[in-house]
Design a protein around this motif. Structure first.
Motif, PDB file in Angstrom:
ATOM      1  N   CYS A  63      -4.398  10.560  11.274  1.00  0.00           N
ATOM      2  CA  CYS A  63      -4.003   9.754  10.120  1.00  0.00           C
ATOM      3  C   CYS A  63      -3.638  10.780   9.056  1.00  0.00           C
ATOM      4  O   CYS A  63      -4.516  11.352   8.432  1.00  0.00           O
ATOM      5  N   ARG A  64      -2.333  11.036   8.911  1.00  0.00           N
ATOM      6  CA  ARG A  64      -1.962  12.231   8.142  1.00  0.00           C
ATOM      7  C   ARG A  64      -0.829  12.006   7.149  1.00  0.00           C
ATOM      8  O   ARG A  64       0.021  11.153   7.345  1.00  0.00           O
ATOM      9  N   GLN A  65      -0.879  12.840   6.129  1.00  0.00           N
ATOM     10  CA  GLN A  65       0.219  13.011   5.187  1.00  0.00           C
ATOM     11  C   GLN A  65       0.928  14.326   5.485  1.00  0.00           C
ATOM     12  O   GLN A  65       2.115  14.467   5.224  1.00  0.00           O
ATOM     13  N   GLN A  66       0.183  15.271   6.016  1.00  0.00           N
ATOM     14  CA  GLN A  66       0.649  16.632   6.267  1.00  0.00           C
ATOM     15  C   GLN A  66       1.991  16.673   6.989  1.00  0.00           C
ATOM     16  O   GLN A  66       2.155  16.043   8.028  1.00  0.00           O
ATOM     17  N   ASN A  67       2.932  17.406   6.424  1.00  0.00           N
ATOM     18  CA  ASN A  67       4.252  17.647   7.024  1.00  0.00           C
ATOM     19  C   ASN A  67       5.064  16.386   7.301  1.00  0.00           C
ATOM     20  O   ASN A  67       5.933  16.383   8.162  1.00  0.00           O
ATOM     21  N   ARG A  68       4.796  15.325   6.573  1.00  0.00           N
ATOM     22  CA  ARG A  68       5.601  14.105   6.689  1.00  0.00           C
ATOM     23  C   ARG A  68       6.920  14.284   5.949  1.00  0.00           C
ATOM     24  O   ARG A  68       6.995  14.983   4.938  1.00  0.00           O
ATOM     25  N   ASP A  69       7.923  13.590   6.427  1.00  0.00           N
ATOM     26  CA  ASP A  69       9.181  13.488   5.699  1.00  0.00           C
ATOM     27  C   ASP A  69       8.886  12.787   4.371  1.00  0.00           C
ATOM     28  O   ASP A  69       8.040  11.889   4.305  1.00  0.00           O
ATOM     29  N   ARG A  71      10.355  10.558   2.855  1.00  0.00           N
ATOM     30  CA  ARG A  71      10.542   9.105   2.911  1.00  0.00           C
ATOM     31  C   ARG A  71       9.354   8.405   3.555  1.00  0.00           C
ATOM     32  O   ARG A  71       9.107   7.233   3.302  1.00  0.00           O
ATOM     33  N   GLU A  72       8.606   9.090   4.410  1.00  0.00           N
ATOM     34  CA  GLU A  72       7.436   8.508   5.072  1.00  0.00           C
ATOM     35  C   GLU A  72       6.163   8.638   4.237  1.00  0.00           C
ATOM     36  O   GLU A  72       5.209   7.897   4.455  1.00  0.00           O
ATOM     37  N   LEU A  73       6.148   9.595   3.350  1.00  0.00           N
ATOM     38  CA  LEU A  73       4.911   9.959   2.665  1.00  0.00           C
ATOM     39  C   LEU A  73       4.243   8.816   1.899  1.00  0.00           C
ATOM     40  O   LEU A  73       3.024   8.659   2.015  1.00  0.00           O
ATOM     41  N   PRO A  74       4.966   7.998   1.138  1.00  0.00           N
ATOM     42  CA  PRO A  74       4.259   6.899   0.449  1.00  0.00           C
ATOM     43  C   PRO A  74       3.523   5.972   1.419  1.00  0.00           C
ATOM     44  O   PRO A  74       2.397   5.552   1.144  1.00  0.00           O
ATOM     45  N   MET A  75       4.124   5.677   2.559  1.00  0.00           N
ATOM     46  CA  MET A  75       3.470   4.818   3.534  1.00  0.00           C
ATOM     47  C   MET A  75       2.272   5.529   4.172  1.00  0.00           C
ATOM     48  O   MET A  75       1.222   4.916   4.395  1.00  0.00           O
ATOM     49  N   ALA A  76       2.413   6.808   4.458  1.00  0.00           N
ATOM     50  CA  ALA A  76       1.309   7.563   5.047  1.00  0.00           C
ATOM     51  C   ALA A  76       0.127   7.633   4.088  1.00  0.00           C
ATOM     52  O   ALA A  76      -1.033   7.469   4.493  1.00  0.00           O
ATOM     53  N   THR A  77       0.410   7.866   2.816  1.00  0.00           N
ATOM     54  CA  THR A  77      -0.647   7.934   1.808  1.00  0.00           C
ATOM     55  C   THR A  77      -1.352   6.582   1.684  1.00  0.00           C
ATOM     56  O   THR A  77      -2.579   6.512   1.647  1.00  0.00           O
ATOM     57  N   LYS A  78      -0.574   5.515   1.638  1.00  0.00           N
ATOM     58  CA  LYS A  78      -1.153   4.167   1.554  1.00  0.00           C
ATOM     59  C   LYS A  78      -1.998   3.860   2.787  1.00  0.00           C
ATOM     60  O   LYS A  78      -3.063   3.245   2.686  1.00  0.00           O
ATOM     61  N   SER A  79      -1.542   4.295   3.962  1.00  0.00           N
ATOM     62  CA  SER A  79      -2.286   3.994   5.188  1.00  0.00           C
ATOM     63  C   SER A  79      -3.669   4.639   5.173  1.00  0.00           C
ATOM     64  O   SER A  79      -4.635   4.046   5.657  1.00  0.00           O
TER      65      SER A  79
END
Length: 165
Positions: A63-69, A71-79
């Protein structure tokens, strides 16, 4: 050897009506159905086999934010926030832990790319630390190798794929 799965007893019959139909009862499908139901919708969750027995039972659980594009980062952070809230709201243990995520490398180009990502991450509130050789080798001592460097994101985590869905 495949991970042991918890058998979830389900109703073989289809409902006569539903406000939403979610096809696929892996992690994404189950959580989608859960959050739709929390909003008051009548949800039918459809799976061809066992719940959580496809890709969700075979992933690494990152479950990561690390090295995300970007555009994906807001969704990854929310997840990550949703993973934490789910356990608090339901008392269910998905195995989610904010244990951090570590990448190690001997490739200078890869390390430079991670450094660029770290610089970007700081502008959007994501904490990422570049590691020199000594730090990377210490954090990665289980590999028994010396590393040129690495990157570590302390707020990332993992969930237990066998339990999460």
């Amino acid at each position: 050897m495949p991970a042991p799965l918890t058998l979830v007893e389900t109703d073989a019959g289809l409902p006569r009506s539903a406000d939403a139909v979610v096809i696929g009862a892996g992690i994404v499908g189950v959580f989608t159905a859960y959050y739709l139901a929390r909003r008051g919708l009548k949800v039918a969750l459809i799976e061809k086999g066992r719940i959580g027995a496809e890709q969700s039972s075979r992933n690494w659980g990152w479950c990561r934010q690390q090295n995300r594009d970007a555009r994906e980062l807001p969704m990854a952070t929310k997840s990550l926030d949703l993973w934490e809230r789910f356990a608090a709201e339901t008392g269910e243990d998905t195995g989610f832990r904010r244990c951090g995520l570590l990448y190690l490398s001997d490739n200078e180009e890869e390390l430079a790319g991670w450094a660029r990502w770290r610089d970007f991450a700081g502008t959007v509130g994501v904490t990422t630390h570049m590691l020199d050789s000594a730090e990377a080798t210490e954090r990665g001592k289980a590999t028994g190798r010396t590393w040129k460097g690495g990157v570590f994101s302390p707020t990332d985590g993992t969930a237990d794929p066998a339990n999460a869905a």
